[in-house]
Design an enzyme around this catalytic site. Structure first.
Site, PDB file in Angstrom:
ATOM      1  N   GLU A  35       0.845  -1.199   0.000  1.00 57.93           N
ATOM      2  CA  GLU A  35       0.000   0.000   0.000  1.00 57.93           C
ATOM      3  C   GLU A  35       0.875   1.241   0.000  1.00 57.93           C
ATOM      4  O   GLU A  35       1.824   1.339   0.783  1.00 57.93           O
ATOM      5  CB  GLU A  35      -0.886  -0.012   1.250  1.00 57.93           C
ATOM      6  CG  GLU A  35      -1.536   1.295   1.608  1.00 57.93           C
ATOM      7  CD  GLU A  35      -2.027   1.334   3.048  1.00 57.93           C
ATOM      8  OE1 GLU A  35      -2.188   2.452   3.591  1.00 57.93           O
ATOM      9  OE2 GLU A  35      -2.250   0.269   3.654  1.00 57.93           O
TER      10      GLU A  35
ATOM     11  N   LYS B 238      -9.699  -1.819   9.655  1.00 61.34           N
ATOM     12  CA  LYS B 238      -8.371  -1.458  10.170  1.00 61.34           C
ATOM     13  C   LYS B 238      -8.507  -0.846  11.557  1.00 61.34           C
ATOM     14  O   LYS B 238      -9.224   0.154  11.723  1.00 61.34           O
ATOM     15  CB  LYS B 238      -7.700  -0.470   9.222  1.00 61.34           C
ATOM     16  CG  LYS B 238      -6.304  -0.043   9.674  1.00 61.34           C
ATOM     17  CD  LYS B 238      -5.627   0.804   8.616  1.00 61.34           C
ATOM     18  CE  LYS B 238      -5.756   2.266   8.874  1.00 61.34           C
ATOM     19  NZ  LYS B 238      -4.900   3.083   7.983  1.00 61.34           N
TER      20      LYS B 238
END
Length: 212
Positions: A40, A129
């Site tokens: 990411e 998350k």
């Protein structure tokens, strides 16, 4: 490929923030060589879209590339247009989750409280998350998993080679990992082999956790 399944299998997302395109080449080569499957780059990194596109071209058969710090729908659209295969955010924005779900893009939004976690999950995020873990701490993760054990959590922040096993033991389905994976000196010198060795150590710890 269902990237949530890849996440739950590999149990790790590598997060890159604030590096140059040149350093990103080194980082990408090292991380993929070391066995990282999900990479990411945060959108507040200058040239993030170019890094996403470059990683897609270089590592198509080895790793999946996503965009982090996705704060609104426009950012999500631009990230997907650049080639992002999954989206990650530090917050719960229901419109971003809705956009991702409608377009078949995996979205792992950031949440801190039980209310935020449940809201994100009910909106369509299959993994949430937990952020910021460095401040919340492992006891918080363990405590919050007790009533929310049906929601996979991607614990992000503060993980190192020395404590990452504790994250999994406390209930993390996966861990978001940044600076501990990318030694600053290795990036500066273009030493992708050192980054690969570092990544491989994390992958081995995770493999041992999965077998135990």
């Amino acid at each position: 490929m269902n990237l949530t399944e890849v996440l739950l299998e590999s149990r790790l997302v590598a997060i890159v923030r604030g590096i140059s395109r040149e350093a990103a080449v080194t980082a990408g080569q090292g991380m993929t060589s070391g066995g990282i499957r999900l990479m990411e780059v945060t959108l507040n990194t200058p040239g993030a879209h170019d890094i996403i596109a470059d990683w897609r071209e270089r590592h198509e058969a080895k790793a999946y590339v996503g965009a982090g710090t996705v704060l609104n729908v426009q950012m999500a659209k631009e990230a997907v247009a650049a080639g992002a295969q999954f989206l990650v955010s530090p917050n719960v924005d229901l419109s971003v989750i809705e956009y991702a779900v409608e377009h078949g893009v995996e979205i792992w939004p950031g949440a801190m409280t039980p209310t935020e976690i449940v809201a994100a999950h009910e909106a369509g995020a299959r993994v949430v998350k937990l952020f910021p873990m460095a401040s919340l701490g492992i006891p918080y993760l363990r405590e919050i998993k007790a009533p929310l054990n049906h929601i996979p959590l991607l614990a992000t922040g503060g993980a190192t080679l020395e404590n990452i096993a504790d994250y999994y033991a406390a209930g993390a389905a996966a861990v978001g990992l940044g600076s501990a994976l990318l030694p600053r000196e290795a990036l500066a010198s273009g030493d992708h082999e050192r980054i690969a060795a570092c990544a491989q150590k994390f992958v081995e710890v995770i493999s041992n956790q999965s077998l135990s």
